[in-house]
Design an enzyme around this catalytic site. Structure first.
Site, mmCIF file in Angstrom:
data_model
loop_
_atom_site.group_PDB
_atom_site.id
_atom_site.type_symbol
_atom_site.label_atom_id
_atom_site.label_comp_id
_atom_site.label_asym_id
_atom_site.label_seq_id
_atom_site.Cartn_x
_atom_site.Cartn_y
_atom_site.Cartn_z
ATOM 1 N N ASP A 132 -29.712 -64.542 8.963
ATOM 2 C CA ASP A 132 -29.927 -63.769 10.192
ATOM 3 C C ASP A 132 -28.745 -63.946 11.146
ATOM 4 O OD1 ASP A 132 -32.025 -62.267 11.775
ATOM 5 O OD2 ASP A 132 -31.697 -63.936 13.152
ATOM 6 N N GLU A 166 -24.681 -76.426 -5.726
ATOM 7 C CA GLU A 166 -25.314 -77.619 -6.316
ATOM 8 C C GLU A 166 -26.414 -77.212 -7.299
ATOM 9 O OE1 GLU A 166 -26.921 -79.796 -2.982
ATOM 10 O OE2 GLU A 166 -24.915 -80.247 -2.191
HETATM 11 C C1 NOJ Z 1 -31.972 -59.815 13.293
HETATM 12 C C2 NOJ Z 1 -33.368 -59.659 12.800
HETATM 13 O O1 NOJ Z 1 -33.357 -58.783 11.714
HETATM 14 C C3 NOJ Z 1 -34.174 -59.173 13.959
HETATM 15 O O2 NOJ Z 1 -35.451 -58.775 13.573
HETATM 16 C C4 NOJ Z 1 -34.229 -60.259 14.995
HETATM 17 O O3 NOJ Z 1 -34.858 -59.772 16.151
HETATM 18 C C5 NOJ Z 1 -32.834 -60.731 15.380
HETATM 19 N N1 NOJ Z 1 -31.968 -60.885 14.254
HETATM 20 C C6 NOJ Z 1 -32.894 -62.051 16.083
HETATM 21 O O4 NOJ Z 1 -33.235 -63.064 15.186
#
Ligand code: NOJ
Length: 564
Positions: free
Chosen positions: A216, A267
């Site tokens: 993310d 790993e």
């Molecule tokens: C991207 C994620 O896909 C989204 O849903 C989220 O709100 C933001 N990152 C923050 O984590």
């Protein structure tokens, strides 16, 4: 395990051309009837997933969370939210998926924790100057009494990017930085304990059999909060910076983190994989996808392209060249939990103000729209185009990422009352953004029953309300129904498995500018008519079509066929 499943299990390249199905766990299947989807629900649908023909699932966060941002506010990176299940149930789910030959990818959220994470609680409790505060981005405020935030940067979900805490003695105190909601304090990636803890988390899930990670906000970890940055209109447009000079996004040293992660991935046998969510300048995406880094990065270019042959060709050619240069494979995606579903995007009429069927928000992303308003959507056209686009995507070399419900042809749900909305983007930006709840409504499995089979009959109402028209999109209603979107996805995925070979394509010159055609190794071709008018059907045996063919030797508008 069948021989085939065993081969897939040990193949280090399994991800290169995988069809990956994204599960948003809270909205997939609710086995215990509390209105929230759960891991047992996922396990119960393994036969459905196997029948669909996908190679892997990617699970959006299922970690303990107060759901300030749909689970992307993580309280504990190494546990399961009790509302959703237990670690044992996680293990059972992985076993069932692996037993069906399906790989498991989980979401890792390294840019921020939640404000309920034990580290953040400790940071607030320990006070200014403490080592606990060092793991986050605390600063003193400006003004005579520190009453003004350290700078005037805004958060992605609207409002300021700084939140003030109350110090242990009860006085108003320091401020912490949050790129997203205030419940998502950003971690300090200059801190060795932050590095060490994420390595531990990667091993924790890898040891439990997880095959890969979706990372993310991969481009956000490293920051220079003291940098001068005058032009606030571009504060969240990392795409505009091609030189790593932005104070918040895509800084060069973020790749040191991923080099460290790569050593952990390697790993394992086969090595764990990763895919970066990085909204960066196209020239810089390759760094995230390098074999020494995460290995693969999402490209959202196709998702943002208008429904026309030239735009698609340009995006595809560029991304294939990029992948060839880095050794990664390309990624393709039309829908996910952050954007308006493509069946709706492609049906937006001119009155919606969407150019070429692709509404793009002020910051360039398709998630920032008032999409889904049924008044402005031609559902039939949207679905027709979405199926054509999907079939084209499934013919491309590289990984195809699918989002739960798109195989049912589900449109965005536009009619969610304000009081039922959950997305912080809606609350922090009321009147500007409608938010992302419309693509997160729990799936319809049956045409009747409480929550259309999402939960057991008589169970709690689903956490986001489903509209009555969901009945016609139910998985049960579409199963075995000739021409249904579900049967179309199944057929296309099955064929893709048989046909996919080397990661190359050859463009074929079409006589009509609205047609995009290419050949894949093995002698099969994908031909899409992006126009409104029918064109001659290409010669050869039609293997699958995204919509009905009239049988008069023509390929109707907004239709794709694979021929051999
Ligand atoms: C991207 C994620 O896909 C989204 O849903 C989220 O709100 C933001 N990152 C923050 O984590």
């Amino acid at each position: 395990m069948t021989n085939d499943a065993e081969h897939v299990a040990s193949d280090p390249n399994w991800w290169r051309q995988a069809a990956v199905y994204q599960i948003y766990p809270r909205s997939f299947a609710d086995a215990d009837g509390n209105g929230i989807g759960d891991l047992v629900g996922v396990t119960s649908r393994v036969p459905y997933l196997a029948e669909l023909g996908i190679d892997a699932v990617w699970l959006s966060p299922f970690y303990p969370s107060a759901l300030a941002d749909g689970g992307y506010d993580v309280d504990d990176y190494r546990d399961v939210d009790p509302k959703i299940g237990t670690l044992d149930e996680f293990d059972e789910m992985v076993e069932a998926l692996h037993g069906a030959g399906i790989k498991v990818i989980v979401d890792i959220v390294p840019n921020h924790s939640s404000d309920r994470h034990e580290w953040f609680r400790a940071a607030v409790a320990a006070g200014k100057g403490s080592p606990e505060r060092e793991r986050y981005l605390f600063r003193d405020g400006r003004g005579a009494n520190g009453e003004l935030p350290p700078n005037d940067w805004t958060s992605i979900f609207g409002g300021g990017a700084w939140e003030r805490v109350t110090e242990p003695d009860g006085t108003p105190g320091q401020w912490y930085f949050h790129l997203f909601a205030k419940e998502q304090p950003d971690l300090n990636w200059e801190h060795p304990e932050v590095h060490a803890d994420f390595l531990r988390t990667l091993r924790f899930w890898s040891d439990r059999g997880v095959d890969g990670f979706r990372v993310d906000v991969a481009h956000g970890l490293k920051k220079d909060l003291d940098a001068a940055h005058d032009d606030l209109t571009t504060i969240h447009r990392a795409e505009l910076f091609s030189d790593g000079s932005h104070p918040l996004w895509d800084r060069d040293d973020v790749h040191d983190v991923y080099a460290e992660w790569r050593r952990v991935f390697d790993e394992y046998d086969p090595p764990r994989t990763a895919v970066a969510e990085a909204w960066v300048h196209a020239d810089r995406r390759a760094r995230y996808a390098s074999p020494e880094g995460l290995g693969q990065a999402f490209n959202f270019d196709l998702l943002q392209a208008g429904f026309d042959a030239d735009s698609f060709r340009e995006v595809i050619a560029k991304n294939l060249a990029e992948a060839a240069a880095t050794g990664a494979s390309s990624t393709w995606v039309f829908s996910n939990h952050d954007v308006v579903r493509h069946a709706t995007r492609y049906g937006l009429t001119e009155e919606s103000g969407a150019a070429g069927g692709t509404p793009v928000g002020a910051d360039g992303k398709a998630w920032l729209l008032a999409g889904g308003d049924p008044e402005y959507v031609d559902d039939a056209l949207g679905l027709r185009r979405a199926r054509a686009a999907t079939l084209l995507m499934l013919a491309l070399p590289g990984s195809a990422y699918l989002y739960q419900g798109e195989e049912l042809g589900l449109p965005e749900v536009g009619e969610i009352a304000d009081r039922d909305r959950q997305d912080p983007a809606f609350f922090r930006n009321t009147g500007v953004e409608i938010g992302r709840d419309g693509c997160r409504v729990p799936l319809p499995w049956t045409a009747a029953g409480t929550s259309f089979g999402f939960g057991p009959d008589g169970g709690a109402a689903p956490h986001l309300p489903q509209p009555a028209w969901f009945a016609e999109y139910a998985a049960e209603a579409e199963t075995g129904a000739p021409g249904s979107t579900l049967e179309f996805y199944r057929a296309a995925l099955r064929l893709r498995h048989e046909l996919q070979d080397a990661e190359t394509l050859d463009w074929l010159e079409a006589s009509d500018p609205a047609v995009l055609a290419f050949a894949r190794p093995g002698g099969w071709r994908s031909v899409t008519n992006f126009g409104d008018d029918a064109v001659p059907l290409p010669g050869g045996e039609v293997l699958v079509a995204s919509g009905p063919l009239p049988g008069d030797g023509t390929l109707p508008g907004a239709t794709t066929v694979w021929v051999r």
